[in-house]
Motif scaffolding. Sequence first.
Motif, mmCIF file in Angstrom:
data_model
loop_
_atom_site.group_PDB
_atom_site.id
_atom_site.type_symbol
_atom_site.label_atom_id
_atom_site.label_comp_id
_atom_site.label_asym_id
_atom_site.label_seq_id
_atom_site.Cartn_x
_atom_site.Cartn_y
_atom_site.Cartn_z
ATOM 1 N N VAL A 1 0.852 -1.190 0.000
ATOM 2 C CA VAL A 1 0.000 0.000 0.000
ATOM 3 C C VAL A 1 0.889 1.243 0.000
ATOM 4 O O VAL A 1 1.887 1.291 0.723
ATOM 5 N N ILE B 1 -1.948 -1.035 -4.027
ATOM 6 C CA ILE B 1 -3.109 -0.308 -3.496
ATOM 7 C C ILE B 1 -2.670 1.120 -3.187
ATOM 8 O O ILE B 1 -1.622 1.347 -2.589
ATOM 9 N N ASP C 1 -7.357 4.120 -5.302
ATOM 10 C CA ASP C 1 -8.268 3.095 -4.784
ATOM 11 C C ASP C 1 -9.144 3.624 -3.657
ATOM 12 O O ASP C 1 -10.348 3.339 -3.622
ATOM 13 N N TYR C 2 -8.533 4.402 -2.747
ATOM 14 C CA TYR C 2 -9.287 4.909 -1.598
ATOM 15 C C TYR C 2 -8.887 6.356 -1.340
ATOM 16 O O TYR C 2 -7.722 6.728 -1.471
ATOM 17 N N LEU D 1 -8.885 2.204 7.997
ATOM 18 C CA LEU D 1 -8.880 1.680 6.635
ATOM 19 C C LEU D 1 -7.811 0.611 6.470
ATOM 20 O O LEU D 1 -8.061 -0.445 5.861
ATOM 21 N N LEU D 2 -6.621 0.848 7.000
ATOM 22 C CA LEU D 2 -5.542 -0.137 6.883
ATOM 23 C C LEU D 2 -5.916 -1.449 7.569
ATOM 24 O O LEU D 2 -5.667 -2.538 7.031
ATOM 25 N N ASP E 1 -8.892 -2.619 8.058
ATOM 26 C CA ASP E 1 -9.938 -3.289 7.277
ATOM 27 C C ASP E 1 -9.367 -3.907 6.010
ATOM 28 O O ASP E 1 -9.784 -4.996 5.597
ATOM 29 N N LEU E 2 -8.403 -3.227 5.393
ATOM 30 C CA LEU E 2 -7.757 -3.788 4.208
ATOM 31 C C LEU E 2 -7.059 -5.103 4.537
ATOM 32 O O LEU E 2 -7.197 -6.098 3.819
ATOM 33 N N GLU E 3 -6.314 -5.121 5.631
ATOM 34 C CA GLU E 3 -5.579 -6.342 5.986
ATOM 35 C C GLU E 3 -6.529 -7.474 6.353
ATOM 36 O O GLU E 3 -6.246 -8.654 6.090
ATOM 37 N N CYS F 1 -14.115 -2.208 3.455
ATOM 38 C CA CYS F 1 -13.528 -0.855 3.425
ATOM 39 C C CYS F 1 -14.591 0.228 3.284
ATOM 40 O O CYS F 1 -14.307 1.332 2.810
ATOM 41 N N THR G 1 -14.662 6.067 -2.353
ATOM 42 C CA THR G 1 -14.243 5.253 -3.494
ATOM 43 C C THR G 1 -15.102 5.652 -4.692
ATOM 44 O O THR G 1 -15.965 6.534 -4.592
#
Length: 369
Positions: free
Chosen positions: A39, A62, A82-83, A96-97, A99-101, A106, A113
């Motif tokens: 990311v 990302i 992306d975000y 956000l990080l 939730d991404l992992e 997200c 988005t």
Amino acid sequence: MQVNWREIPAARNSYAVLSAACAAGGWNLQPVEKPEADVTCYSLTSISVRRYRDEIAGAGCITIAGGPHATACWHEVAEYTDYVVVGEGEYTLPALLADLEAGGSCRIPGVATREGYEPVKSSVRLDAYPAFSEVKGYVEISRGCPFACGYCQTPQIFGHCMRHRSIDEIAKYANRYGQARFVSPNAFAYGSDGIHPRFDKIERLLQKIKKEIFFGTFPSEVRPEFVCEKSLALISEYCTNTKLHFGAQSGSDAVLKRLRRGHTVDDAIAAAELCAVAGITPVIDFIVGFPFETDEDQEATITVIKDLSRIGKIHVHRFIPLPGTDLTGTCARPLLPATEKICGDLAFGGKLTGSWNDPEIRFFKSRSQ
């Protein structure tokens, strides 16, 4: 998951703030000179976006973009990243990080988005997050501004109610280094509603800091109507800086009224004169080329610039129609030949700095402290 921070000169303090917030959540923002896996995060202004838009769009990882331009133009930025973190990032970016992992949806308030955006329902409480951690930054003491200047993004991003970091928290971070420097939309408004100064609180703050203090210098300028014998006495007694930076913005009261600046030309002149009496050099901001500025308005501004250059330093920049402000979509008017000549002459004489012809200088070159 590796999380990277794209190094951008104009975003150094954002990196310090968000690096500290992410570190508290277990994320290390690694500085990089190009997008890298997994990311990469960007903080964009309306000037820097021109340099990085294609890079973001072509990144093989990302991408997350935030900052004033992304906040004001999230629809546009979401087309190539992306975000988009809209507004304050201390809570939103770590959420956000995480939730991404975790492989989540997200769909987090404050994250936009291409599919849409749900605003956050609250503002960041400054004491809830460190001012900085391993990455050194200036200590942000206040956010928000009760004024609504037509060219300014600050109240659009941070709101019209001022929020302040507590004295103990400011001192904790300010005392970590040999020099204490701050971020504020108006340093002399610390502890107040932004309209009625609380110099007693400022004095308690300054008394708590045991290092060299730079207060009221970039990036913690002040407003001219807050410059008075009391505020200058605080600078003289507690601070290292011998300069005070404030925004006059125009030498025309008609322009100031249309901008809703909340002060007059006489306020700016009085502030400069009070600084001179106190032995403090005023550094005074002006903006030239407002779209509604008449020849007479610009001539009045250049007259005030010439007069004040005799007792202080002048910083001039060309109007930029920033998105999210009342003047979005307008264009800077041409400068009068006399304006360009006088600015050039004063710059040659060491009395004036800035970017009255090239707006990018404002963002990519350092300013006098």
